[in-house]
Design a protein around this motif. Sequence first.
Motif, PDB file in Angstrom:
ATOM      1  N   PRO A 230       0.817  -1.217   0.000  1.00 23.66           N
ATOM      2  CA  PRO A 230       0.000   0.000   0.000  1.00 23.66           C
ATOM      3  C   PRO A 230       0.854   1.272   0.000  1.00 23.66           C
ATOM      4  O   PRO A 230       1.906   1.307   0.633  1.00 23.66           O
ATOM      5  CB  PRO A 230      -0.808  -0.107   1.301  1.00 23.66           C
ATOM      6  CG  PRO A 230      -0.117  -1.112   2.138  1.00 23.66           C
ATOM      7  CD  PRO A 230       0.700  -1.995   1.242  1.00 23.66           C
ATOM      8  N   CYS A 231       0.363   2.279  -0.708  1.00 22.12           N
ATOM      9  CA  CYS A 231       1.052   3.570  -0.750  1.00 22.12           C
ATOM     10  C   CYS A 231       1.055   4.172   0.657  1.00 22.12           C
ATOM     11  O   CYS A 231       0.009   4.234   1.301  1.00 22.12           O
ATOM     12  CB  CYS A 231       0.317   4.491  -1.719  1.00 22.12           C
ATOM     13  SG  CYS A 231       0.812   6.214  -1.580  1.00 22.12           S
ATOM     14  N   PRO A 232       2.213   4.616   1.145  1.00 20.88           N
ATOM     15  CA  PRO A 232       2.255   5.181   2.503  1.00 20.88           C
ATOM     16  C   PRO A 232       1.460   6.489   2.635  1.00 20.88           C
ATOM     17  O   PRO A 232       1.160   6.911   3.747  1.00 20.88           O
ATOM     18  CB  PRO A 232       3.746   5.445   2.750  1.00 20.88           C
ATOM     19  CG  PRO A 232       4.439   5.278   1.461  1.00 20.88           C
ATOM     20  CD  PRO A 232       3.536   4.556   0.515  1.00 20.88           C
ATOM     21  N   ARG A 233       1.064   7.087   1.502  1.00 18.01           N
ATOM     22  CA  ARG A 233       0.331   8.357   1.575  1.00 18.01           C
ATOM     23  C   ARG A 233      -1.163   8.153   1.419  1.00 18.01           C
ATOM     24  O   ARG A 233      -1.949   8.710   2.154  1.00 18.01           O
ATOM     25  CB  ARG A 233       0.857   9.314   0.498  1.00 18.01           C
ATOM     26  CG  ARG A 233       0.330  10.724   0.585  1.00 18.01           C
ATOM     27  CD  ARG A 233       1.208  11.678  -0.216  1.00 18.01           C
ATOM     28  NE  ARG A 233       1.533  11.110  -1.521  1.00 18.01           N
ATOM     29  CZ  ARG A 233       2.678  11.380  -2.175  1.00 18.01           C
ATOM     30  NH1 ARG A 233       3.567  12.189  -1.671  1.00 18.01           N
ATOM     31  NH2 ARG A 233       2.902  10.813  -3.339  1.00 18.01           N
ATOM     32  N   CYS A 234      -1.585   7.320   0.445  1.00 20.94           N
ATOM     33  CA  CYS A 234      -3.030   7.228   0.192  1.00 20.94           C
ATOM     34  C   CYS A 234      -3.578   5.810   0.329  1.00 20.94           C
ATOM     35  O   CYS A 234      -4.785   5.616   0.272  1.00 20.94           O
ATOM     36  CB  CYS A 234      -3.343   7.790  -1.200  1.00 20.94           C
ATOM     37  SG  CYS A 234      -2.847   6.666  -2.513  1.00 20.94           S
ATOM     38  N   GLY A 235      -2.718   4.818   0.467  1.00 22.40           N
ATOM     39  CA  GLY A 235      -3.183   3.453   0.662  1.00 22.40           C
ATOM     40  C   GLY A 235      -3.444   2.666  -0.621  1.00 22.40           C
ATOM     41  O   GLY A 235      -3.653   1.457  -0.566  1.00 22.40           O
ATOM     42  N   TYR A 250       5.745   3.467  -8.530  1.00 18.31           N
ATOM     43  CA  TYR A 250       5.043   4.711  -8.211  1.00 18.31           C
ATOM     44  C   TYR A 250       3.628   4.392  -7.746  1.00 18.31           C
ATOM     45  O   TYR A 250       3.167   3.255  -7.859  1.00 18.31           O
ATOM     46  CB  TYR A 250       5.002   5.639  -9.431  1.00 18.31           C
ATOM     47  CG  TYR A 250       4.140   5.147 -10.564  1.00 18.31           C
ATOM     48  CD1 TYR A 250       4.557   4.087 -11.365  1.00 18.31           C
ATOM     49  CD2 TYR A 250       2.900   5.723 -10.810  1.00 18.31           C
ATOM     50  CE1 TYR A 250       3.764   3.617 -12.378  1.00 18.31           C
ATOM     51  CE2 TYR A 250       2.093   5.259 -11.845  1.00 18.31           C
ATOM     52  CZ  TYR A 250       2.532   4.212 -12.621  1.00 18.31           C
ATOM     53  OH  TYR A 250       1.741   3.742 -13.630  1.00 18.31           O
ATOM     54  N   CYS A 251       2.947   5.405  -7.239  1.00 15.51           N
ATOM     55  CA  CYS A 251       1.570   5.233  -6.828  1.00 15.51           C
ATOM     56  C   CYS A 251       0.677   5.797  -7.931  1.00 15.51           C
ATOM     57  O   CYS A 251       0.730   6.995  -8.203  1.00 15.51           O
ATOM     58  CB  CYS A 251       1.298   5.959  -5.517  1.00 15.51           C
ATOM     59  SG  CYS A 251      -0.458   5.940  -5.119  1.00 15.51           S
ATOM     60  N   PRO A 252      -0.142   4.940  -8.562  1.00 12.09           N
ATOM     61  CA  PRO A 252      -0.957   5.428  -9.678  1.00 12.09           C
ATOM     62  C   PRO A 252      -2.066   6.366  -9.218  1.00 12.09           C
ATOM     63  O   PRO A 252      -2.660   7.064 -10.030  1.00 12.09           O
ATOM     64  CB  PRO A 252      -1.525   4.147 -10.285  1.00 12.09           C
ATOM     65  CG  PRO A 252      -1.438   3.132  -9.205  1.00 12.09           C
ATOM     66  CD  PRO A 252      -0.315   3.523  -8.293  1.00 12.09           C
ATOM     67  N   HIS A 253      -2.317   6.421  -7.920  1.00 13.81           N
ATOM     68  CA  HIS A 253      -3.406   7.263  -7.426  1.00 13.81           C
ATOM     69  C   HIS A 253      -2.938   8.672  -7.064  1.00 13.81           C
ATOM     70  O   HIS A 253      -3.470   9.656  -7.558  1.00 13.81           O
ATOM     71  CB  HIS A 253      -4.098   6.602  -6.225  1.00 13.81           C
ATOM     72  CG  HIS A 253      -5.253   7.397  -5.718  1.00 13.81           C
ATOM     73  ND1 HIS A 253      -5.230   8.044  -4.509  1.00 13.81           N
ATOM     74  CD2 HIS A 253      -6.450   7.670  -6.289  1.00 13.81           C
ATOM     75  CE1 HIS A 253      -6.375   8.691  -4.348  1.00 13.81           C
ATOM     76  NE2 HIS A 253      -7.136   8.473  -5.409  1.00 13.81           N
ATOM     77  N   CYS A 254      -1.909   8.775  -6.228  1.00 16.40           N
ATOM     78  CA  CYS A 254      -1.533  10.123  -5.786  1.00 16.40           C
ATOM     79  C   CYS A 254      -0.390  10.741  -6.573  1.00 16.40           C
ATOM     80  O   CYS A 254      -0.096  11.916  -6.410  1.00 16.40           O
ATOM     81  CB  CYS A 254      -1.303  10.174  -4.281  1.00 16.40           C
ATOM     82  SG  CYS A 254       0.072   9.220  -3.686  1.00 16.40           S
ATOM     83  N   GLN A 255       0.250   9.986  -7.457  1.00 11.97           N
ATOM     84  CA  GLN A 255       1.216  10.599  -8.366  1.00 11.97           C
ATOM     85  C   GLN A 255       0.498  10.740  -9.705  1.00 11.97           C
ATOM     86  O   GLN A 255       0.566   9.863 -10.548  1.00 11.97           O
ATOM     87  CB  GLN A 255       2.474   9.739  -8.511  1.00 11.97           C
ATOM     88  CG  GLN A 255       3.330   9.728  -7.262  1.00 11.97           C
ATOM     89  CD  GLN A 255       4.510   8.784  -7.384  1.00 11.97           C
ATOM     90  OE1 GLN A 255       4.464   7.666  -6.877  1.00 11.97           O
ATOM     91  NE2 GLN A 255       5.553   9.203  -8.070  1.00 11.97           N
TER      92      GLN A 255
HETATM   93 ZN   LIG Z   1      -0.638   7.130  -3.159  1.00 16.21          ZN
END
Ligand SMILES: [Zn+2]
Length: 271
Positions: A230-235, A250-255
Amino acid sequence: MPEGDTIHYAARRIAAVLERRVPEEILTPQPRHRFERWPERLAGRELCTVDPHGKHLFLRFEGGMTLHSHLRMSGSWGVYRAGQPWRRSRRRAWLVMRGGGWEVVQFDGPVLELMSDARTRSQPSLCALGQDVLAERFDEDEFLRRLRRDDPRRPIGDALLDQRTLAGIGNVWKAECCFAACVNPWRATAHVSDEQALALVSFARERMAQSARDGFQERPRAVYRRAGEPCPRCGATLKAVHFEDYIIAYCPHCQTGDKELKDRRLSRLLK
Ligand SMILES: [Zn+2]
């Protein structure tokens, strides 16, 4: 792969034990250098400065002789008390310098050359290097000028690896600074604002300086080699995409920035 912070960390440790000293002994155990007589050519010369620049290290000796090293994927520097066991096998040492009860060793170094100081400043591949990401005084305009001179369709994650734009960033820091600045590494450089590009560099400068001071273990690892977690910022689940011979995590949600992928090859890779 050793990045700029690793080289700066090694440079500090080497400088602490050998800078402004004449090494008592220099050995070049690697057969490739058997006939180059470095020990004789460097005998009696003081090691004046230990200069890192990006992923390169320059050991500048008295009389205008410089040992240039680049570790590529496999090499490493070690600094040991005399008699202390080395981290890698003795057979893998390419360079050993002894002095003041210390041993400085370069292992598995694919680039190790003795050159004149003048050549370190005139050789095209070295002259073309961009500013060191860890330079004390960093010229932001110069960095942006070089970034904008590059292909604007190039993904920012890839552009950051270009040592002519900025020297010292490798795969770990590229992934981490894109994450920290919420920039999708696949975003075409043309769609990355100056402000975002400077945010990437400012994160890299701050955190790499910390790592250069404290050593490799202190590196932040929010995304690098953490695909599927899980992304440490948004999960959201972190993603990893292969590109040429490396992987971008990378995180496809918050990046954000996927919508700007126009390059067909990259789009195909992302499917
Ligand atoms: Zn994220």
